[in-house]
Design a protein around this motif. Structure first.
Motif, short mmCIF file in Angstrom:
data_model
loop_
_atom_site.label_atom_id
_atom_site.label_comp_id
_atom_site.label_asym_id
_atom_site.label_seq_id
_atom_site.Cartn_x
_atom_site.Cartn_y
_atom_site.Cartn_z
N PHE A 41 0.83 -1.19 0.00
CA PHE A 41 0.00 0.00 0.00
C PHE A 41 0.87 1.25 0.00
O PHE A 41 1.84 1.34 0.76
CB PHE A 41 -0.94 -0.01 1.20
N LEU A 42 0.53 2.19 -0.87
CA LEU A 42 1.29 3.43 -1.00
C LEU A 42 0.83 4.41 0.06
O LEU A 42 -0.36 4.45 0.41
CB LEU A 42 1.08 4.03 -2.39
N LEU A 43 1.76 5.20 0.57
CA LEU A 43 1.47 6.20 1.60
C LEU A 43 1.85 7.58 1.13
O LEU A 43 2.77 7.75 0.33
CB LEU A 43 2.24 5.87 2.88
N ASP A 44 1.15 8.58 1.66
CA ASP A 44 1.48 9.98 1.44
C ASP A 44 1.91 10.55 2.79
O ASP A 44 1.10 11.12 3.52
CB ASP A 44 0.28 10.72 0.88
N ASN A 45 3.16 10.39 3.13
CA ASN A 45 3.64 10.75 4.46
C ASN A 45 3.67 12.25 4.73
O ASN A 45 3.60 12.66 5.88
CB ASN A 45 5.02 10.15 4.70
N ASP A 46 3.78 13.07 3.70
CA ASP A 46 3.88 14.52 3.94
C ASP A 46 2.66 15.30 3.46
O ASP A 46 2.64 16.52 3.49
CB ASP A 46 5.15 15.10 3.32
N GLY A 47 1.62 14.59 3.00
CA GLY A 47 0.37 15.25 2.62
C GLY A 47 0.41 16.05 1.33
O GLY A 47 -0.45 16.88 1.10
N ASP A 48 1.38 15.76 0.45
CA ASP A 48 1.49 16.52 -0.80
C ASP A 48 0.74 15.88 -1.97
O ASP A 48 0.80 16.37 -3.08
CB ASP A 48 2.95 16.74 -1.17
N GLY A 49 0.06 14.76 -1.72
CA GLY A 49 -0.69 14.09 -2.79
C GLY A 49 0.13 13.11 -3.59
O GLY A 49 -0.37 12.49 -4.51
N LEU A 50 1.42 12.94 -3.24
CA LEU A 50 2.28 11.98 -3.92
C LEU A 50 2.41 10.74 -3.03
O LEU A 50 2.98 10.80 -1.95
CB LEU A 50 3.66 12.58 -4.19
N TYR A 51 1.84 9.64 -3.50
CA TYR A 51 1.84 8.39 -2.75
C TYR A 51 2.97 7.51 -3.26
O TYR A 51 3.21 7.43 -4.47
CB TYR A 51 0.50 7.67 -2.94
N SER A 52 3.66 6.82 -2.34
CA SER A 52 4.78 5.97 -2.77
C SER A 52 4.98 4.80 -1.81
O SER A 52 4.54 4.83 -0.65
CB SER A 52 6.06 6.78 -2.88
N VAL A 53 5.66 3.79 -2.34
CA VAL A 53 6.07 2.62 -1.56
C VAL A 53 7.26 1.98 -2.25
O VAL A 53 7.35 2.00 -3.48
CB VAL A 53 4.91 1.60 -1.40
N ALA A 54 8.19 1.45 -1.47
CA ALA A 54 9.34 0.71 -2.01
C ALA A 54 9.06 -0.78 -1.83
O ALA A 54 8.71 -1.22 -0.74
CB ALA A 54 10.62 1.10 -1.29
N VAL A 55 9.20 -1.53 -2.92
CA VAL A 55 8.83 -2.95 -2.95
C VAL A 55 10.03 -3.78 -3.39
O VAL A 55 10.65 -3.47 -4.40
CB VAL A 55 7.66 -3.18 -3.93
N PRO A 56 10.37 -4.85 -2.64
CA PRO A 56 11.43 -5.74 -3.11
C PRO A 56 10.92 -6.62 -4.25
O PRO A 56 9.88 -7.27 -4.12
CB PRO A 56 11.76 -6.58 -1.87
N ILE A 57 11.64 -6.60 -5.36
CA ILE A 57 11.23 -7.37 -6.53
C ILE A 57 12.42 -8.18 -7.02
O ILE A 57 13.52 -7.64 -7.17
CB ILE A 57 10.70 -6.45 -7.65
N ASP A 58 12.19 -9.47 -7.25
CA ASP A 58 13.24 -10.32 -7.81
C ASP A 58 13.37 -10.07 -9.30
O ASP A 58 12.36 -10.01 -10.01
CB ASP A 58 12.92 -11.80 -7.57
N GLY A 59 14.59 -9.92 -9.77
CA GLY A 59 14.80 -9.73 -11.19
C GLY A 59 16.16 -9.13 -11.48
O GLY A 59 16.94 -8.85 -10.57
N ASP A 60 16.42 -8.97 -12.74
CA ASP A 60 17.66 -8.40 -13.22
C ASP A 60 17.39 -7.04 -13.85
O ASP A 60 16.27 -6.78 -14.31
CB ASP A 60 18.31 -9.34 -14.24
N PRO A 61 18.39 -6.16 -13.91
CA PRO A 61 18.20 -4.88 -14.59
C PRO A 61 17.68 -5.10 -16.02
O PRO A 61 18.15 -5.98 -16.73
CB PRO A 61 19.61 -4.27 -14.60
N GLY A 62 16.68 -4.32 -16.38
CA GLY A 62 16.09 -4.44 -17.72
C GLY A 62 14.89 -5.36 -17.78
O GLY A 62 14.19 -5.39 -18.79
#
Length: 72
Positions: A41-62
């Motif tokens: 779930f994405l969060l807007d921690n500073d109330g600016d309307g920009l929601y984000s989350v960092a997700v670990p994903i298996d894979g290679d560049p590209g």
């Protein structure tokens, strides 16, 4: 193949300003890396309307990552 942190961001500033995204709503990111289940779930921690989350994903560049944002 290594696990990498991928940051997903979506701006909901206009939707919020136009009353289309109530404060009680949530934003999730789902994709082939979650079997399309809403696990992150994405969060807007500073109330600016920009929601984000960092997700670990298996894979290679590209590698292609299929995903969608879901509002609920």
């Amino acid at each position: 193949m290594a696990s990498r942190l991928v940051t997903f961001q979506v701006s909901l500033h206009e939707a919020i300003a136009n009353g289309l995204f109530p404060p009680s709503s949530t934003v999730s990111v789902r994709g082939d890396f979650t079997q399309w289940e809403p696990l992150y779930f994405l969060l807007d921690n500073d109330g600016d309307g920009l929601y984000s989350v960092a997700v670990p994903i298996d894979g290679d560049p590209g590698d292609v990552v299929r995903f969608k944002y879901a509002l609920s």
